[in-house]
Write an enzyme that holds these catalytic residues in place. Sequence first.
Site, PDB file in Angstrom:
ATOM      1  CD  GLU A 147      -1.699  11.925  10.103  1.00  0.00           C
ATOM      2  OE1 GLU A 147      -0.595  12.369  10.451  1.00  0.00           O
ATOM      3  OE2 GLU A 147      -2.731  11.979  10.793  1.00  0.00           O
ATOM      4  CB  CYS A 174      -2.530 -29.973  -8.763  1.00  0.00           C
ATOM      5  SG  CYS A 174      -2.220 -28.611  -7.610  1.00  0.00           S
ATOM      6  CG  HIS A 207      -0.455  -4.984  -2.614  1.00  0.00           C
ATOM      7  ND1 HIS A 207      -0.308  -3.992  -1.669  1.00  0.00           N
ATOM      8  CD2 HIS A 207       0.671  -4.947  -3.367  1.00  0.00           C
ATOM      9  CE1 HIS A 207       0.859  -3.378  -1.856  1.00  0.00           C
ATOM     10  NE2 HIS A 207       1.459  -3.932  -2.880  1.00  0.00           N
ATOM     11  CG  ASP A 263     -11.076  -2.756   0.426  1.00  0.00           C
ATOM     12  OD1 ASP A 263     -11.198  -2.499  -0.782  1.00  0.00           O
ATOM     13  OD2 ASP A 263     -10.734  -1.897   1.268  1.00  0.00           O
ATOM     14  N   GLY A 322      -4.430   8.253   0.194  1.00  0.00           N
ATOM     15  CA  GLY A 322      -4.429   7.386   1.374  1.00  0.00           C
ATOM     16  C   GLY A 322      -3.426   6.264   1.379  1.00  0.00           C
TER      17      GLY A 322
HETATM   18  P1  OAD Z   1      -0.953   2.246   5.377  1.00  0.00           P
HETATM   19  O1  OAD Z   1      -1.761   1.755   6.517  1.00  0.00           O
HETATM   20  O2  OAD Z   1       0.507   2.011   5.401  1.00  0.00           O
HETATM   21  O3  OAD Z   1      -1.170   3.816   5.211  1.00  0.00           O
HETATM   22  C1  OAD Z   1      -2.464   4.376   5.227  1.00  0.00           C
HETATM   23  C2  OAD Z   1      -2.356   5.841   4.817  1.00  0.00           C
HETATM   24  O4  OAD Z   1      -3.691   6.347   4.735  1.00  0.00           O
HETATM   25  C3  OAD Z   1      -1.595   6.740   5.799  1.00  0.00           C
HETATM   26  O5  OAD Z   1      -0.683   7.566   5.085  1.00  0.00           O
HETATM   27  C4  OAD Z   1      -2.692   7.590   6.449  1.00  0.00           C
HETATM   28  O6  OAD Z   1      -2.263   8.905   6.755  1.00  0.00           O
HETATM   29  C5  OAD Z   1      -3.730   7.630   5.348  1.00  0.00           C
HETATM   30  N1  OAD Z   1      -5.133   7.818   5.791  1.00  0.00           N
HETATM   31  C6  OAD Z   1      -5.706   7.422   6.955  1.00  0.00           C
HETATM   32  N2  OAD Z   1      -7.027   7.747   6.966  1.00  0.00           N
HETATM   33  C7  OAD Z   1      -7.276   8.359   5.773  1.00  0.00           C
HETATM   34  C8  OAD Z   1      -8.451   8.890   5.152  1.00  0.00           C
HETATM   35  N3  OAD Z   1      -9.640   8.891   5.777  1.00  0.00           N
HETATM   36  N4  OAD Z   1      -8.341   9.425   3.920  1.00  0.00           N
HETATM   37  C9  OAD Z   1      -7.135   9.426   3.267  1.00  0.00           C
HETATM   38  N5  OAD Z   1      -6.009   8.930   3.797  1.00  0.00           N
HETATM   39  C10 OAD Z   1      -6.071   8.388   5.022  1.00  0.00           C
HETATM   40  O7  OAD Z   1      -1.632   1.634   4.051  1.00  0.00           O
HETATM   41  P2  OAD Z   1      -1.010   1.416   2.604  1.00  0.00           P
HETATM   42  O8  OAD Z   1      -0.087   2.512   2.226  1.00  0.00           O
HETATM   43  O9  OAD Z   1      -2.138   1.131   1.689  1.00  0.00           O
HETATM   44  O10 OAD Z   1      -0.294  -4.914   1.756  1.00  0.00           O
HETATM   45  O11 OAD Z   1      -0.174   0.093   2.829  1.00  0.00           O
HETATM   46  C11 OAD Z   1       0.467  -0.528   1.757  1.00  0.00           C
HETATM   47  C12 OAD Z   1       0.410  -2.030   1.884  1.00  0.00           C
HETATM   48  O12 OAD Z   1       0.923  -2.414   3.170  1.00  0.00           O
HETATM   49  C13 OAD Z   1      -0.977  -2.605   1.862  1.00  0.00           C
HETATM   50  O13 OAD Z   1      -1.465  -2.833   0.551  1.00  0.00           O
HETATM   51  C14 OAD Z   1      -0.838  -3.900   2.604  1.00  0.00           C
HETATM   52  C15 OAD Z   1       0.125  -3.507   3.696  1.00  0.00           C
HETATM   53  O14 OAD Z   1       0.951  -4.519   4.161  1.00  0.00           O
HETATM   54  C16 OAD Z   1      -1.070  -5.991   1.438  1.00  0.00           C
HETATM   55  O15 OAD Z   1      -2.195  -6.156   1.823  1.00  0.00           O
HETATM   56  C17 OAD Z   1      -0.413  -6.972   0.573  1.00  0.00           C
END
Ligand code: OAD
Length: 236
Positions: free
Chosen positions: A207, A142, A112, A97, A179
């Site tokens: 979490e 292309c 990513h 983002d 996060g």
């Molecule tokens: P997830 O949605 O899998 O996990 C989000 C994490 O953020 C969870 O562990 C929540 O507990 C935590 N969380 C939620 N609110 C929060 C807050 N206010 N402060 C801190 N933590 C918080 O997201 P990612 O681990 O980033 O791929 O997911 C990994 C990848 O999966 C992403 O980059 C995306 C997706 O498919 C692409 O876009 C290519």
Amino acid sequence: MNFKLETNHNIVFFTGAGMSAESGVPTYRGSGGIWNEYKWEEYACESAFQKNPNHVLSFHELRRIEALKCKPHSGHLIIKKIQDKYQNTTIITQNIDGMHQRADNQNVIELHGSLWKIRCQADGKKFEDLENGPYANRYCDCGEILRPDIVWFQDMLDEKIIKKTISTISRCLLFISIGTSASVWPAAGFPKLARESGAYCIEINPEKTELSSMYDEVIREKAGKGLELFLRGLLS
Ligand code: OAD
């Protein structure tokens, strides 16, 4: 923390969707997660794009519009403050983002990809695309249709980015994960790499995650509050 950090030491902030959650950007999993509402098979893979490019592009267009409505939060500003003092600080983010850049965070590695870049799948050319759309009907010289420069499901990560990430993490002394559910590979392996390379590892997440038990310290708070507590510890 049980060691004194010098201003030239290497620090890594490793961020996931939870880092942007307080800005208003939805996470991917858990309640309100994007993949609960949208099937990635229809919106976030090359085969979906080949089948129906406009369908996939309009999903990403919407994500850009939503991201632009959001603003960096206090946690992003704390990272900036830390980075001003500890200049060997790198942000390795799974987020697409651009929120870190909007908060003037420096040395950002986007694992990513980015909603604000497009690329040609045929010849690999990449273009900055900072205007808010439209993605649709844009072609490379292309003749190939341009796609968001995002690592979709089943895509490979950029090799140069992986190498830079591994070398940065291997050299860091302090690794702060914020996060992320640590459920997507290879990103999910990076906290372990930090640990095995001898870094002091901290997790900020409200979490528990699969990897929580491997951290030296866990801050069970949202990113903003967690970073505030972390900063207090760093300065004390
Ligand atoms: P997830 O949605 O899998 O996990 C989000 C994490 O953020 C969870 O562990 C929540 O507990 C935590 N969380 C939620 N609110 C929060 C807050 N206010 N402060 C801190 N933590 C918080 O997201 P990612 O681990 O980033 O791929 O997911 C990994 C990848 O999966 C992403 O980059 C995306 C997706 O498919 C692409 O876009 C290519």
